[in-house]
Design an enzyme around this catalytic site. Structure first.
Site, PDB file in Angstrom:
ATOM      1  N   LYS A  46     -36.043 101.457   6.407  1.00 52.73           N
ATOM      2  CA  LYS A  46     -36.143 102.100   5.115  1.00 52.73           C
ATOM      3  C   LYS A  46     -34.973 101.769   4.209  1.00 52.73           C
ATOM      4  CE  LYS A  46     -37.936 106.339   7.290  1.00 52.73           C
ATOM      5  NZ  LYS A  46     -37.601 107.770   7.505  1.00 52.73           N
ATOM      6  N   ILE A 103     -27.518  96.794   5.339  1.00 50.16           N
ATOM      7  CA  ILE A 103     -26.242  96.711   6.051  1.00 50.16           C
ATOM      8  C   ILE A 103     -26.372  95.825   7.281  1.00 50.16           C
ATOM      9  CG2 ILE A 103     -26.708  98.791   7.451  1.00 50.16           C
ATOM     10  CD1 ILE A 103     -23.678  99.482   7.083  1.00 50.16           C
ATOM     11  N   ASP A 105     -24.403  95.407  10.823  1.00 49.88           N
ATOM     12  CA  ASP A 105     -23.381  95.994  11.686  1.00 49.88           C
ATOM     13  C   ASP A 105     -23.131  95.005  12.825  1.00 49.88           C
ATOM     14  OD1 ASP A 105     -21.819  97.530  13.336  1.00 49.88           O
ATOM     15  OD2 ASP A 105     -23.098  99.271  13.348  1.00 49.88           O
TER      16      ASP A 105
HETATM   17  P1  IMP Z   1     -27.197  96.008  13.393  1.00 48.36           P
HETATM   18  O1  IMP Z   1     -26.202  96.560  14.372  1.00 48.36           O
HETATM   19  O2  IMP Z   1     -26.576  94.956  12.502  1.00 48.36           O
HETATM   20  O3  IMP Z   1     -28.431  95.542  14.070  1.00 48.36           O
HETATM   21  O4  IMP Z   1     -27.566  97.203  12.434  1.00 48.36           O
HETATM   22  C1  IMP Z   1     -28.685  97.940  12.728  1.00 48.36           C
HETATM   23  C2  IMP Z   1     -29.075  98.981  11.762  1.00 48.36           C
HETATM   24  O5  IMP Z   1     -28.264 100.116  12.017  1.00 48.36           O
HETATM   25  C3  IMP Z   1     -28.936  98.708  10.282  1.00 48.36           C
HETATM   26  O6  IMP Z   1     -30.029  98.027   9.726  1.00 48.36           O
HETATM   27  C4  IMP Z   1     -28.911 100.148   9.779  1.00 48.36           C
HETATM   28  O7  IMP Z   1     -30.203 100.669   9.698  1.00 48.36           O
HETATM   29  C5  IMP Z   1     -28.161 100.860  10.876  1.00 48.36           C
HETATM   30  N1  IMP Z   1     -26.739 101.036  10.544  1.00 48.36           N
HETATM   31  C6  IMP Z   1     -25.675 100.373  11.075  1.00 48.36           C
HETATM   32  N2  IMP Z   1     -24.526 100.847  10.566  1.00 48.36           N
HETATM   33  C7  IMP Z   1     -24.882 101.813   9.685  1.00 48.36           C
HETATM   34  C8  IMP Z   1     -24.128 102.696   8.827  1.00 48.36           C
HETATM   35  O8  IMP Z   1     -22.880 102.686   8.757  1.00 48.36           O
HETATM   36  N3  IMP Z   1     -24.838 103.578   8.089  1.00 48.36           N
HETATM   37  C9  IMP Z   1     -26.203 103.641   8.121  1.00 48.36           C
HETATM   38  N4  IMP Z   1     -26.946 102.834   8.898  1.00 48.36           N
HETATM   39  C10 IMP Z   1     -26.290 101.943   9.677  1.00 48.36           C
HETATM   40 MG    MG Z   2     -31.511  99.070   8.134  1.00 46.89          MG
END
Ligand code: IMP
Ligand code: MG
Length: 183
Positions: A46, A103, A105
């Site tokens: 979302k 984002i 992460d």
């Molecule tokens: P990934 O670790 O790059 O796969 O991030 C996975 C998902 O975690 C992102 O698309 C966000 O939906 C969520 N996410 C990671 N860090 C944050 C944050 O600081 N705030 C809100 N959502 C986050």
């Molecule tokens: Mg996301």
């Protein structure tokens, strides 16, 4: 200025910072393709819906907006395994695709999406993410980036914690005690 919600520690990116950067990203994207190229913008639900709405309205090239959704792990926690929940509505073969994310992460989500869409033969595939937590080991290319941010949990401008704070016009740091007690 009104007082900050008690779950929030500080504002990292103001509404003015955000809007100025979205203008720059839209201009960069608009000038990076041939003038008659049609872009296929894929927002990741979302979280990316607000960023995509602002970005798409400022891109001057013709474009189609579509969405994908992936599962997130738990309520507010970091992602583990990525699962496709909703796919794009059209075949992307031969299209100029840009994945629009809120984002990055760990990079797992974007890397999964990138591999999935790359395997379908788009004419080009780029990624645009509004914020990225600074890390050394990101393996997925980020072609357009709004801001690097510290490794804290952030909310606002589409980003949530357990679906809260998503529609704030700025990006704020959540107080660590809010997410540490639940994860
Ligand atoms: P990934 O670790 O790059 O796969 O991030 C996975 C998902 O975690 C992102 O698309 C966000 O939906 C969520 N996410 C990671 N860090 C944050 C944050 O600081 N705030 C809100 N959502 C986050
Ligand atoms: Mg996301």
């Amino acid at each position: 200025m009104s007082t900050l919600h008690p779950e929030l520690a500080r504002i990292l990116l103001s509404e003015a910072d955000i809007q100025a950067r979205v203008n720059e990203l839209a201009a960069a994207i608009s000038s990076a393709y041939a003038p008659d190229d049609h872009l296929y913008l894929v927002g990741i639900l979302k979280g990316a819906f607000i960023f995509l709405a602002d970005l798409a309205r400022r891109i001057t090239l013709p474009h189609t907006v579509d969405f994908m959704a992936v599962s997130s792990y738990g309520k507010g926690a970091r992602s583990g395994e990525v699962r496709l929940v909703m796919d794009v509505r059209e075949p992307i073969e031969g299209k100029h695709v840009i994945i629009v994310e809120d984002i990055v992460d760990s990079g797992q989500t974007l890397s999964y999406l990138y591999k999935t869409l790359a395997s379908r033969g788009p004419a080009s595939l780029r990624t645009c993410t509004f914020v990225r937590k600074e890390r050394d080991n990101l393996e997925v290319p980020v072609h357009y980036l709004g801001f690097n941010i510290p490794d804290v949990w952030v909310v606002g401008y589409g980003l949530d914690y357990a679906d809260k704070h998503r529609t704030l016009p700025y990006i704020a740091e959540l107080k660590p005690e809010v997410y540490q007690q639940k994860v």
